[in-house]
Design an enzyme around this catalytic site. Structure first.
Site, PDB file in Angstrom:
ATOM      1  N   HIS A   1       0.867  -1.057   0.124  1.00 14.26           N
ATOM      2  CA  HIS A   1       0.081   0.077   0.039  1.00 14.26           C
ATOM      3  C   HIS A   1       0.993   1.212   0.003  1.00 14.26           C
ATOM      4  CE1 HIS A   1      -3.862   2.053   0.548  1.00 14.26           C
ATOM      5  NE2 HIS A   1      -3.490   2.822   1.342  1.00 14.26           N
TER       6      HIS A   1
ATOM      7  N   THR B   1      -2.289   2.807  -4.897  1.00 13.37           N
ATOM      8  CA  THR B   1      -2.808   2.986  -3.479  1.00 13.37           C
ATOM      9  C   THR B   1      -3.688   4.419  -3.370  1.00 13.37           C
ATOM     10  OG1 THR B   1      -0.649   2.286  -2.851  1.00 13.37           O
ATOM     11  CG2 THR B   1      -1.581   3.831  -1.275  1.00 13.37           C
ATOM     12  N   GLU B   2      -4.598   4.295  -2.895  1.00 18.82           N
ATOM     13  CA  GLU B   2      -5.590   5.640  -2.641  1.00 18.82           C
ATOM     14  C   GLU B   2      -5.970   6.126  -3.871  1.00 18.82           C
ATOM     15  OE1 GLU B   2      -6.604   6.323   0.164  1.00 18.82           O
ATOM     16  OE2 GLU B   2      -4.983   5.402   1.434  1.00 18.82           O
ATOM     17  N   LEU B   3      -6.274   4.964  -5.212  1.00 24.13           N
ATOM     18  CA  LEU B   3      -6.560   5.179  -6.461  1.00 24.13           C
ATOM     19  C   LEU B   3      -5.710   6.176  -7.214  1.00 24.13           C
ATOM     20  CD1 LEU B   3     -10.677   4.988  -6.562  1.00 24.13           C
ATOM     21  CD2 LEU B   3      -8.783   3.342  -6.518  1.00 24.13           C
TER      22      LEU B   3
ATOM     23  N   TRP C   1      -8.418   9.678  -4.528  1.00 22.45           N
ATOM     24  CA  TRP C   1      -9.963   9.461  -4.185  1.00 22.45           C
ATOM     25  C   TRP C   1      -9.746  10.544  -2.943  1.00 22.45           C
ATOM     26  CZ3 TRP C   1     -11.861   3.985  -2.891  1.00 22.45           C
ATOM     27  CH2 TRP C   1     -11.067   3.396  -1.840  1.00 22.45           C
TER      28      TRP C   1
END
Lengths: 395, 398
Positions: free
Chosen positions: B109, B145-147, B298
């Protein structure tokens, strides 16, 4: 709205934060249309253009300046003019102030009384008795803070407790202080309001060039009275630990107080006397210069009702590390916080600020912005809410 | 026909200890086993176990008409295997139904995709291998990770053989376009699924907000909103944190009842189907090309990387961490490489975010640090220690 305010001292004739706080609050209140009559016990050359100042123990109240028959022998023992106020003890002075308050309360017109800290409490209470107006007492510090929670002076304690019990409202400068008033003085929380202090924007000072001693070294700063309450000994213990890791650091202690000798001796004993500088009590340009030269400011207080010094440091762009046992830690987030006894962590935080420029810069930038938002304007607004609250319940 | 693509992302970091300057050179143990286990235990109980049960029931009760997609980071899988193997089993059961597609990502991540291409690829390969080992499948769709997506990340994902990427349907990327179609990355074949943030956040953020004019959100109301897109869109991508169910939104908000009921309610519309990205790829054609010149995520209102790399501390920690890449990789010590990679997890940087720190907010969520400053201090002290360990090994091998 007209407020009769009893204080003890005002800058520049102040021994610490109380005078600074009274001045800032009174000024912000008057800007919001509150009319203020500010009473001080003794005549000093203070300027408060926004308020009427009364010196309680002035020629007008001549009789009070004299010693009573009971006091005469002590005055003579001083070898001084019995009319010289300096011959009074602190407790005498508090008592004289209280007597003078009666005269003032009869003469002046006002809607309520606001008294700051125990020295002015008896005066405030006396004014309430005479005028039947509501009394707000403002607790900037309790006796327990002043003695670092050990062995309070009974006389002071009694005054605090008695007046707080009789006051209509109590303003505490933090939740930390409110809890002390509730838990240690047994006062009901329902009449206590918390109003955090603010800070006046720093006046541009021509900062004195300070300390050739700094050289290449980083500088860690302590500003405050050298007393048990302020935790100077914890500062030195942390200093010792820091110097073991990084010898290129100096420690400056600005302030004076009853622990000075003890603290100097401790620095010698720890073998760090060469690295610790005692600057004495600093004002104006000297203080500004000291702040500017500092890389980190530490407030290791054992018991700090509020603590204005870290906000001053932030105004000068110095990152701050503050004791969790303080009121200011309730409203400041962009700083490092530590329990005063945890000198390992204190040393770790100080070293990190000196070692990691990104930490120093981020703390400094965000802290400066945050400190700018902590104004007397906010405090005055909350104070007026308290005034309105009691004035409306009285009707 | 209109498709619903329901995707949940789940992750937990290896949180670091409070690590003092005085620990440097003495304590090579960086991660807080106890705290990580405690947090995990809480989430397992409040979220993973009940939610997996509901998802499995939904698949069974609808005879497979309900479908869900999942991504589970390597750092979470590792911790679950160690402490709560029963949760791994419950994920395996979901995947075995064939109605649950696994989405790939970086094992740690991490934010490697924004900086270190080789490391980024290595972590994706590691995650692919982990998912293959644990679930027996090799994902074809990627999410960063986190779009976080930019053109370069899209290129790497395509190069590695992925067919599609999940991304944020950010207004500034879409302009007048709708997120409810499939798109193609600029000058590439790889497809993009764009999160419908309004409909996703209605559940993920607003579900329990009593001041929201639409509160309470019922299955009927939500299904009506979804089904109102018939004719104007082909696929609605509901992407959210898995922990929405039971952790961000606690059980007493009614979130589990909602999860149990909205899919069946939505399926009452004869032309609505659940799908997963790979299935949708076989049916839907991309409508247009989308350009991601800057990184889009995002997160927050900014939809960028500023919550991770916005302040000087984060930037310093990030660059110091990747400065170690070459030396960590040349000495080939597994424990050092592992430690270095666990430190890449984005959460460590998120904890240093000062954006809304004074207000106290979502950034505090499962945050083990007292402040962003403390998070930075511990992280940097650990990096110094790691650096020393690496130097020691280098000297010994010289």
């Amino acid at each position: 709205m007209k407020v009769l305010m009893f204080g003890w001292e005002l800058p520049p004739f102040n021994s610490g934060g109380l005078g600074v706080a009274c001045y800032g609050l009174a000024k912000a209140l008057s800007q919001k249309g509150v009319e203020i009559v500010f009473v001080l016990p003794q005549k000093t050359d203070v300027r408060m253009p926004f308020a009427k100042i009364i010196f309680a123990l002035s020629e007008e109240n001549e009789s009070l300046l004299r010693f009573s028959a009971y006091e005469q022998p002590r005055a003579r023992a001083c070898g001084k003019n019995p009319e010289n106020l300096h011959c009074f003890t602190l407790f005498n002075l508090v008592e004289k102030y209280k007597q003078a308050a009666k005269i003032i309360a009869r003469k002046e017109t006002f809607d309520l009384i606001h008294a700051h800290d125990w020295l002015a409490f008896p005066a405030g209470l006396e004014a309430k008795k005479i005028s039947k107006k509501p009394l707000v007492v403002h607790v900037h510090a309790t006796e327990l803070d002043r003695v670092g929670n050990q062995g309070p002076n009974q006389y002071v304690w009694d005054i605090e407790k008695n007046v707080m019990e009789k006051a209509d409202r109590i303003i505490a400068v933090s939740n930390f202080t409110k809890n002390k008033i509730v838990n240690d003085y047994g006062i009901g929380p329902e009449k206590i309001r918390v109003v955090h202090n603010g800070i006046e924007p720093a006046e541009p000072q021509s900062a004195s060039e300070l300390l050739g001693a700094k050289g290449k070294n980083k500088m860690v700063l302590f500003v405050g009275r050298i007393t048990l309450q302020k935790g100077p000994d914890y500062f030195l213990t942390a200093a010792k630990k820091i110097l073991e890791k990084n010898p290129e650091v100096i420690f400056v202690m600005a302030g004076s107080g009853d622990m000075e000798k003890q603290v100097i001796e401790k620095a010698v004993e720890l073998g760090i006397a060469k690295k610790v500088f005692f600057a004495g009590f600093l004002r104006g340009g000297d203080l500004a210069g000291t702040f500017r030269a500092a890389d980190v400011f530490v407030m290791p207080s054992v018991s700090e009702p509020f603590g204005i010094a870290p906000l001053e440091a932030l105004q000068y762009g110095v990152p701050v590390i503050i004791s969790r046992q303080s009121g200011v830690s309730e409203i400041l987030s962009h700083c490092l916080k530590v329990d005063f006894w945890d000198t390992d962590q204190m040393a770790n935080q100080i070293l990190a600020c000196l070692k990691y420029p990104a930490l120093h810069q981020t703390l400094r930038a965000n802290g400066e912005t945050e400190a700018r938002g902590i104004t007397w304007n906010n405090s005055a607004e909350e104070c007026i809410n308290v005034y309105n609250e009691i004035l409306s319940t009285k009707i | 026909m209109m498709f619903i693509c329901f995707y949940l992302h789940t992750h937990q970091p290896w949180r670091i200890k409070k690590y003092s300057i005085f620990d440097i050179g003495k304590n090579p143990d960086y991660f807080d086993e106890q705290k990580n286990r405690e947090y995990l235990q809480r989430i397992v109980k409040k979220s993973y176990l009940p939610t997996n049960k509901i998802l499995l029931d939904l698949i069974r009760k609808t005879n497979g008409r309900f479908k869900v997609s999942l991504s589970i980071t390597g750092t979470l899988l590792e911790q679950l295997e160690k402490y709560f193997p029963e949760v791994v089993e419950s994920f395996q059961k979901l995947v075995q139904t064939d109605c649950c597609e696994l989405i790939s990502e970086t094992y740690y991540h991490s934010l490697a995709g924004l900086h270190a291409t080789d490391e980024f690829k290595a972590q994706i390969r590691q995650q692919q291998k982990k998912l293959k080992d644990v679930f027996g499948v090799l994902p074809r769709v990627f999410r960063n990770t986190e779009l976080m997506l930019n053109n370069q990340v899209a290129g790497i994902a395509e190069q590695m053989g992925f067919k599609a990427i999940l991304a944020e349907g950010a207004d500034h990327i879409l302009g007048w376009k709708s997120p409810n179609f499939i798109y193609r990355a600029k000058n590439k074949k790889i497809r993009l699924f764009l999160r419908n943030y309004r409909l996703s956040d209605d559940v993920a953020f607003r579900f329990s907000t009593r001041t929201w004019t639409q509160w309470p959100l019922t299955a009927e109301k939500y299904s009506q909103w979804l089904n109102s897109h018939h004719g104007t869109g082909e696929i609605i991508n509901l992407f959210m944190d898995y922990e929405t169910f039971g952790e961000h939104q606690w059980e007493d908000t009614g979130i589990f009842e909602f999860l149990k009921t909205w899919p069946a309610e939505t399926l009452k519309h004869p032309d609505t189907c659940f799908t997963t990205p790979s299935r949708a790829l076989a049916i839907l054609e991309p409508k247009a090309e989308l350009d991601f010149p800057q990184t889009v995520s995002w997160a927050d209102t900014e939809r960028d990387a500023s919550a991770w790399l916005g302040n000087k501390m984060q930037q310093q920690a990030f660059s110091d961490l990747y400065d170690l890449e070459n030396s960590v990789k040349t000495i080939r010590r597994k424990n050092l490489l592992n430690d270095w990679r666990k430190l890449q997890t984005a959460d460590h940087f998120y904890y240093m975010c000062t954006k809304w720190f004074s207000d106290g907010d979502v950034h505090k969520y499962f945050n083990p640090h007292e402040s962003p400053y403390e998070a930075f201090i511990s992280f940097m002290n650990i990096l110094r220690d790691l650096e020393m360990r690496v130097e020691n090994k280098q000297q010994r091998s010289n």
